[in-house]
Write a protein that holds these residues in place. Sequence first.
Motif, PDB file in Angstrom:
ATOM      1  N   PRO A 212      43.060  43.947  36.382  1.00  0.00           N
ATOM      2  CA  PRO A 212      42.259  43.442  37.501  1.00  0.00           C
ATOM      3  C   PRO A 212      41.473  44.512  38.250  1.00  0.00           C
ATOM      4  O   PRO A 212      40.319  44.288  38.642  1.00  0.00           O
ATOM      5  CB  PRO A 212      43.306  42.785  38.407  1.00  0.00           C
ATOM      6  CG  PRO A 212      44.397  42.389  37.483  1.00  0.00           C
ATOM      7  CD  PRO A 212      44.456  43.460  36.431  1.00  0.00           C
ATOM      8  N   ASP A 213      42.082  45.680  38.458  1.00  0.00           N
ATOM      9  CA  ASP A 213      41.398  46.720  39.236  1.00  0.00           C
ATOM     10  C   ASP A 213      40.247  47.364  38.478  1.00  0.00           C
ATOM     11  O   ASP A 213      39.472  48.129  39.069  1.00  0.00           O
ATOM     12  CB  ASP A 213      42.394  47.794  39.669  1.00  0.00           C
ATOM     13  CG  ASP A 213      43.398  47.271  40.693  1.00  0.00           C
ATOM     14  OD1 ASP A 213      43.109  46.238  41.332  1.00  0.00           O
ATOM     15  OD2 ASP A 213      44.468  47.894  40.834  1.00  0.00           O
ATOM     16  N   ASP A 214      40.130  47.081  37.190  1.00  0.00           N
ATOM     17  CA  ASP A 214      39.030  47.656  36.398  1.00  0.00           C
ATOM     18  C   ASP A 214      37.829  46.724  36.291  1.00  0.00           C
ATOM     19  O   ASP A 214      36.844  47.069  35.627  1.00  0.00           O
ATOM     20  CB  ASP A 214      39.524  47.979  34.976  1.00  0.00           C
ATOM     21  CG  ASP A 214      40.599  49.047  34.973  1.00  0.00           C
ATOM     22  OD1 ASP A 214      40.643  49.846  35.931  1.00  0.00           O
ATOM     23  OD2 ASP A 214      41.412  49.070  34.024  1.00  0.00           O
ATOM     24  N   LEU A 215      37.875  45.568  36.937  1.00  0.00           N
ATOM     25  CA  LEU A 215      36.821  44.572  36.773  1.00  0.00           C
ATOM     26  C   LEU A 215      35.652  44.823  37.718  1.00  0.00           C
ATOM     27  O   LEU A 215      35.830  45.348  38.819  1.00  0.00           O
ATOM     28  CB  LEU A 215      37.384  43.172  37.021  1.00  0.00           C
ATOM     29  CG  LEU A 215      38.487  42.718  36.066  1.00  0.00           C
ATOM     30  CD1 LEU A 215      38.970  41.324  36.457  1.00  0.00           C
ATOM     31  CD2 LEU A 215      37.996  42.722  34.626  1.00  0.00           C
ATOM     32  N   PRO A 216      34.459  44.397  37.327  1.00  0.00           N
ATOM     33  CA  PRO A 216      33.300  44.517  38.216  1.00  0.00           C
ATOM     34  C   PRO A 216      33.383  43.504  39.349  1.00  0.00           C
ATOM     35  O   PRO A 216      34.121  42.506  39.259  1.00  0.00           O
ATOM     36  CB  PRO A 216      32.119  44.209  37.287  1.00  0.00           C
ATOM     37  CG  PRO A 216      32.701  43.341  36.222  1.00  0.00           C
ATOM     38  CD  PRO A 216      34.100  43.833  36.006  1.00  0.00           C
ATOM     39  N   PRO A 217      32.634  43.720  40.424  1.00  0.00           N
ATOM     40  CA  PRO A 217      32.630  42.757  41.537  1.00  0.00           C
ATOM     41  C   PRO A 217      32.237  41.363  41.049  1.00  0.00           C
ATOM     42  O   PRO A 217      31.354  41.201  40.217  1.00  0.00           O
ATOM     43  CB  PRO A 217      31.568  43.326  42.483  1.00  0.00           C
ATOM     44  CG  PRO A 217      31.488  44.781  42.148  1.00  0.00           C
ATOM     45  CD  PRO A 217      31.759  44.877  40.671  1.00  0.00           C
ATOM     46  N   GLY A 218      32.929  40.370  41.567  1.00  0.00           N
ATOM     47  CA  GLY A 218      32.615  38.995  41.221  1.00  0.00           C
ATOM     48  C   GLY A 218      33.397  38.447  40.043  1.00  0.00           C
ATOM     49  O   GLY A 218      33.382  37.232  39.801  1.00  0.00           O
ATOM     50  N   ALA A 219      34.086  39.310  39.286  1.00  0.00           N
ATOM     51  CA  ALA A 219      34.824  38.826  38.123  1.00  0.00           C
ATOM     52  C   ALA A 219      36.160  38.200  38.518  1.00  0.00           C
ATOM     53  O   ALA A 219      36.701  37.377  37.779  1.00  0.00           O
ATOM     54  CB  ALA A 219      35.061  39.958  37.122  1.00  0.00           C
ATOM     55  N   VAL A 220      36.704  38.603  39.667  1.00  0.00           N
ATOM     56  CA  VAL A 220      37.990  38.073  40.121  1.00  0.00           C
ATOM     57  C   VAL A 220      37.754  36.856  41.006  1.00  0.00           C
ATOM     58  O   VAL A 220      37.038  36.927  41.998  1.00  0.00           O
ATOM     59  CB  VAL A 220      38.790  39.138  40.887  1.00  0.00           C
ATOM     60  CG1 VAL A 220      40.054  38.537  41.498  1.00  0.00           C
ATOM     61  CG2 VAL A 220      39.164  40.290  39.960  1.00  0.00           C
ATOM     62  N   HIS A 221      38.374  35.737  40.646  1.00  0.00           N
ATOM     63  CA  HIS A 221      38.271  34.518  41.449  1.00  0.00           C
ATOM     64  C   HIS A 221      39.281  34.494  42.584  1.00  0.00           C
ATOM     65  O   HIS A 221      38.995  34.006  43.680  1.00  0.00           O
ATOM     66  CB  HIS A 221      38.504  33.285  40.572  1.00  0.00           C
ATOM     67  CG  HIS A 221      37.490  33.088  39.494  1.00  0.00           C
ATOM     68  ND1 HIS A 221      36.142  33.270  39.688  1.00  0.00           N
ATOM     69  CD2 HIS A 221      37.637  32.702  38.196  1.00  0.00           C
ATOM     70  CE1 HIS A 221      35.493  33.006  38.568  1.00  0.00           C
ATOM     71  NE2 HIS A 221      36.381  32.668  37.641  1.00  0.00           N
ATOM     72  N   ASP A 222      40.505  35.002  42.328  1.00  0.00           N
ATOM     73  CA  ASP A 222      41.559  34.903  43.336  1.00  0.00           C
ATOM     74  C   ASP A 222      42.661  35.893  43.018  1.00  0.00           C
ATOM     75  O   ASP A 222      42.922  36.191  41.847  1.00  0.00           O
ATOM     76  CB  ASP A 222      42.139  33.483  43.349  1.00  0.00           C
ATOM     77  CG  ASP A 222      42.739  33.104  44.696  1.00  0.00           C
ATOM     78  OD1 ASP A 222      42.879  33.993  45.557  1.00  0.00           O
ATOM     79  OD2 ASP A 222      43.058  31.912  44.884  1.00  0.00           O
ATOM     80  N   ARG A 223      43.304  36.409  44.072  1.00  0.00           N
ATOM     81  CA  ARG A 223      44.478  37.267  43.954  1.00  0.00           C
ATOM     82  C   ARG A 223      45.481  36.780  44.983  1.00  0.00           C
ATOM     83  O   ARG A 223      45.131  36.560  46.145  1.00  0.00           O
ATOM     84  CB  ARG A 223      44.147  38.739  44.213  1.00  0.00           C
ATOM     85  CG  ARG A 223      43.049  39.299  43.333  1.00  0.00           C
ATOM     86  CD  ARG A 223      42.771  40.769  43.626  1.00  0.00           C
ATOM     87  NE  ARG A 223      43.809  41.621  43.080  1.00  0.00           N
ATOM     88  CZ  ARG A 223      43.570  42.804  42.491  1.00  0.00           C
ATOM     89  NH1 ARG A 223      42.327  43.256  42.383  1.00  0.00           N
ATOM     90  NH2 ARG A 223      44.566  43.525  42.007  1.00  0.00           N
ATOM     91  N   PHE A 224      46.752  36.625  44.585  1.00  0.00           N
ATOM     92  CA  PHE A 224      47.734  36.064  45.502  1.00  0.00           C
ATOM     93  C   PHE A 224      49.144  36.352  44.990  1.00  0.00           C
ATOM     94  O   PHE A 224      49.344  36.729  43.831  1.00  0.00           O
ATOM     95  CB  PHE A 224      47.535  34.544  45.644  1.00  0.00           C
ATOM     96  CG  PHE A 224      47.521  33.794  44.334  1.00  0.00           C
ATOM     97  CD1 PHE A 224      48.676  33.255  43.791  1.00  0.00           C
ATOM     98  CD2 PHE A 224      46.326  33.635  43.629  1.00  0.00           C
ATOM     99  CE1 PHE A 224      48.659  32.575  42.587  1.00  0.00           C
ATOM    100  CE2 PHE A 224      46.297  32.952  42.427  1.00  0.00           C
ATOM    101  CZ  PHE A 224      47.459  32.420  41.900  1.00  0.00           C
TER     102      PHE A 224
END
Length: 272
Positions: A212-224
């Motif tokens: 997850p920390d290697d992804l570009p902005p906008g690729a992550v929908h949610d973290r919880f």
Amino acid sequence: MPRVMARPSAAPAAVRDGRVRRDGYARLSAADLGIDTETFATDFEGLTDACRDLPPDPYARRTNRFRRYSHAVHLPWTGELSYVPGAPDDEFGTATEYWQDEHNPEYPRMRRRLPDIPPALHGNRLLEALIRADLDHALWLEDLHRVPVYVGVHLIALAVRDREQVAVSSPNCLHQDGGSPATFTFAHLLGRRNVEGGENVIATPESAGRQPDDLPPGAVHDRFFLTEPLDGYGVHDQRVSHYVGPVRLGDEEGDGRREILIVGIAPYEPGL
């Protein structure tokens, strides 16, 4: 045990507003599922007791991961839900095949045999209620209406005893579970005590295989984080990728443990 709303006659809110259908995923609290854990208190204890007795993952015994897995079949036109008997196994009594084709980079196209869930859970009312709540989230898809539906029932614990240990899920990266475009995965927390980590992440399908920390902005929908009994989520597999991070021992006395029920839903596709 915390009390949540009794299951209403109408579909729960998360089903009615179509979050999984709309977005490809949804976070699901106990209230969203419409299940009263007070009514099912004995059944909840049966599930958590089974989690305390999970054997080590036979394919990764040093990962501090423990698991059992079984198949059930749901007939949408009758509502019947029936467990498939496991194959005889010298170590576990019976075992069921677990297959993720090439979507698990740790075991590409490998047919693993995992120990079955205890037969006593086949009649567990809470487990059946959770499975049927998950089916409610998936059966809007036409591909699931006219074929038997496979239901994978997976109990997984990540457990640590000291601060040197780390418990990891498999695969330890964003991934999809593969198979049919009509595949769904649901997760329901059964217990979490004295652990740090275990973050859940939902991201784009193109993020599979990455951290997850290697992804570009906008690729992550949610973290919880899942923290309360029956906290969970559901994903329409082809539309997102998902991940759970490693867990380590917390600051309290005693061992640390995160226990979860995973319910996989996919159409049965015969080869004839």
